[in-house]
Design a protein around this motif. Structure first.
Motif, short mmCIF file in Angstrom:
data_model
loop_
_atom_site.label_atom_id
_atom_site.label_comp_id
_atom_site.label_asym_id
_atom_site.label_seq_id
_atom_site.Cartn_x
_atom_site.Cartn_y
_atom_site.Cartn_z
N ARG A 316 0.69 -1.18 -0.02
CA ARG A 316 -0.29 -0.33 0.10
C ARG A 316 0.61 1.37 -0.74
O ARG A 316 2.27 1.08 -0.15
N GLY A 317 -0.30 2.07 0.08
CA GLY A 317 0.97 3.37 -0.18
C GLY A 317 0.59 4.31 -1.02
O GLY A 317 1.02 5.76 -1.04
N ALA A 318 0.05 3.95 -2.28
CA ALA A 318 -0.72 4.91 -3.43
C ALA A 318 -1.80 6.03 -2.49
O ALA A 318 -2.65 5.19 -1.64
N PRO A 319 -1.64 6.57 -2.69
CA PRO A 319 -3.27 8.02 -2.30
C PRO A 319 -4.28 7.58 -2.48
O PRO A 319 -4.49 7.22 -3.80
N TYR A 320 -5.49 7.51 -1.93
CA TYR A 320 -6.72 7.89 -1.72
C TYR A 320 -6.86 8.98 -2.31
O TYR A 320 -6.89 9.94 -2.28
N VAL A 440 -3.94 9.11 7.98
CA VAL A 440 -4.10 7.04 8.47
C VAL A 440 -2.64 6.86 7.69
O VAL A 440 -1.45 6.34 7.79
N GLN A 441 -3.30 7.32 6.27
CA GLN A 441 -2.09 6.47 5.19
C GLN A 441 -1.20 7.04 5.67
O GLN A 441 -0.26 6.08 5.25
N GLU A 442 -1.12 7.99 5.21
CA GLU A 442 0.81 9.01 5.36
C GLU A 442 0.63 8.56 6.65
O GLU A 442 1.89 8.82 7.31
#
Length: 470
Positions: A316-320, A440-442
């Motif tokens: 994962r890591g690609a931005p929403y 949350v992702q970052e």
């Protein structure tokens, strides 16, 4: 045979490019029709449902509508894992549903791994199926607490009989990963060539009498009413498909239809693929059994050894994207793909400088409570399977069996599972959805980077960790 691909669908993923199938689209729906069961989506969920319905009752008229070609979505792009369990812990399932229901659900998902192998053998689907198990490693002291917690949760849930705890030497005997201090080996996992599976399954559906229309976009779903007084329908630009039951099996792409826009969160998972390794290079790594391989990073990684000797590294890591947008341009994100290439060399320094041949990605569907749904509303005639959070290969097989039982009215152990007619809450409206998910992702990426830099594990108490807990 070699892959026949007049419209360039092979560029979607290495799997479609090398599936040795004819990717020429099947004829589109042209005009309206009436059938017994109409299915939106020719991925695993839709095709397993069609296959199981026709296996139970060959007289049924079953038609599948697909916007592109069979396997265009996650079924033709995933990491090649046919995995046991769900993306939610047995302990969490037990808290929600109780011990007996948790055990029945976990056993049912696990059965999908063997069922897929059985159907491949029975139908002559050469999907490179190898039941080599899984290995999850702790790469450094900062990941050891999560390994310990994982093992304790398996023991507490009564699932440890399918797993083996390994020290550093035991893990290295399977796969030599730089910095691995230990691991957990799971027996109920297989690796596959995803596109070969989904394309072979489509042909199996047709052999059993099903119909698949490709390049046919569904623009609206009309629910039925009054228990059969008005039959539900899938509407397209060139006609409608009316049926006794309509099955929605579009996973992340289902969010592009307004009534289901907030039912799932489409989040991109990306993959890089190396050139084939030499025998000498493989000798430095091991990985003889093609185990599904991962670590205890919070932000998720997954690795596969392909049948032709490449290393697939996904994460994962690609931005929403704001508004749950799904576009072909989002299948590639150079920042994320560059990060994944660096990870390959960090995991396996003996192959530093290896070339990379492919990079791709695609959206996966996250329900708000991390729980998949297998539903059938007899009043509206609408059935659905969705919400796999990236763990959909074996779960979709289970979904097909569950929906076939529900649609045909069979009362079985599967129709008693706690996910049957489960309703996940909708995701928040924008801009709150974008703000929360991007935070949350970052945050998780930063927490992983800090742990690797300092050697200290994340606390588990941060807001991002609590929001992402499963």
């Amino acid at each position: 045979m070699t892959t026949v691909d007049p419209l360039g669908y092979g560029a979607t993923s290495f799997w479609l490019e090398t599936c040795d199938d004819d990717l020429t689209p099947r004829p589109s729906l042209d005009g309206s029709a009436d059938v017994d069961v109409a299915i939106l989506g020719a991925g695993y969920s839709g095709l397993w449902t069609a296959y199981e319905l026709l296996r139970r009752d060959p007289s049924l008229k079953v038609t599948v509508l697909e916007r592109e070609i069979a396997g265009f979505g996650a079924s033709g792009r995933n990491g090649g894992w046919c995995a046991a369990g769900l993306q939610i812990s047995p302990a969490n399932l037990e808290r929600r549903f109780g011990r007996a229901a948790m055990t029945a659900l976990e056993d049912s998902v696990d059965s999908g791994v063997d069922e897929i192998g059985r159907v491949c053998a029975e139908e002559g689907i050469d999907a490179d199926y190898v039941k080599g198990g899984s290995l999850t490693v702790a790469r450094g002291a900062h990941q050891m607490p999560e390994l310990e917690a994982h093992w304790e949760s398996l023991v507490a849930a009564g699932r440890a009989d399918q797993y083996v705890r390994l020290d550093a030497a035991g893990a290295a005997d399977r796969v030599r990963v730089e910095g691995a201090l230990g691991g957990i080996f799971g027996t109920q996992y297989a690796s596959i060539q995803p596109a070969k599976l989904v394309r072979g399954l489509a042909r199996a559906v047709e052999r059993r009498g099903g119909t698949i229309h490709e390049r046919t976009a569904v623009v609206d779903v009309e629910p039925g009413a009054g228990y059969g007084q008005l039959r539900p329908a899938l509407r397209t630009a060139r006609g409608e498909l009316r049926a006794g039951t309509v099955v929605l099996a579009g996973e992340a792409y289902l969010t592009q239809l307004r009534p289901w826009h907030r039912a799932l969160l489409p989040t991109y998972s990306l993959i890089v693929l190396t050139e084939p390794l030499s025998d000498a290079q493989w000798a430095t790594i091991g990985w003889r059994d093609r185990e599904c391989l991962a670590s205890y990073r919070i932000s998720i990684d997954y690795l596969t050894r392909t049948a032709d000797g490449r290393i697939l590294f996904g994460g994962r890591g690609a931005p929403y994207r704001y508004g749950s947008r799904i576009e072909p341009a989002f299948d590639r994100d150079e920042r994320t793909h560059a990060m994944l290439r660096r990870f390959v060399e960090a995991w396996f320094p003996s192959i530093a400088g290896i070339g990379f041949s492919h990079a791709w990605g695609g959206p996966i569907g996250f329900p708000r409570d991390w729980l998949p749904t297998f539903s059938h509303d007899q009043r509206t005639g609408i059935a659905s399977a969705r919400g796999y959070t990236g763990h959909g290969v074996a779960t979709a097989n289970l979904a097909g069996r569950v929906l076939a039982d529900l649609i045909t009215g069979a009362q079985t152990e599967l129709t008693e599972l706690p996910l049957v007619n489960h309703r996940s809450p909708n995701w928040e409206p924008e801009p709150f959805r974008w703000l929360g998910v991007r935070y949350v992702q970052e945050s998780l990426l930063r927490l992983d980077a800090k742990a690797e830099r300092t050697g200290r594990p994340p606390s588990g108490r941060s807001l991002a960790e609590r929001l992402a807990a499963r």
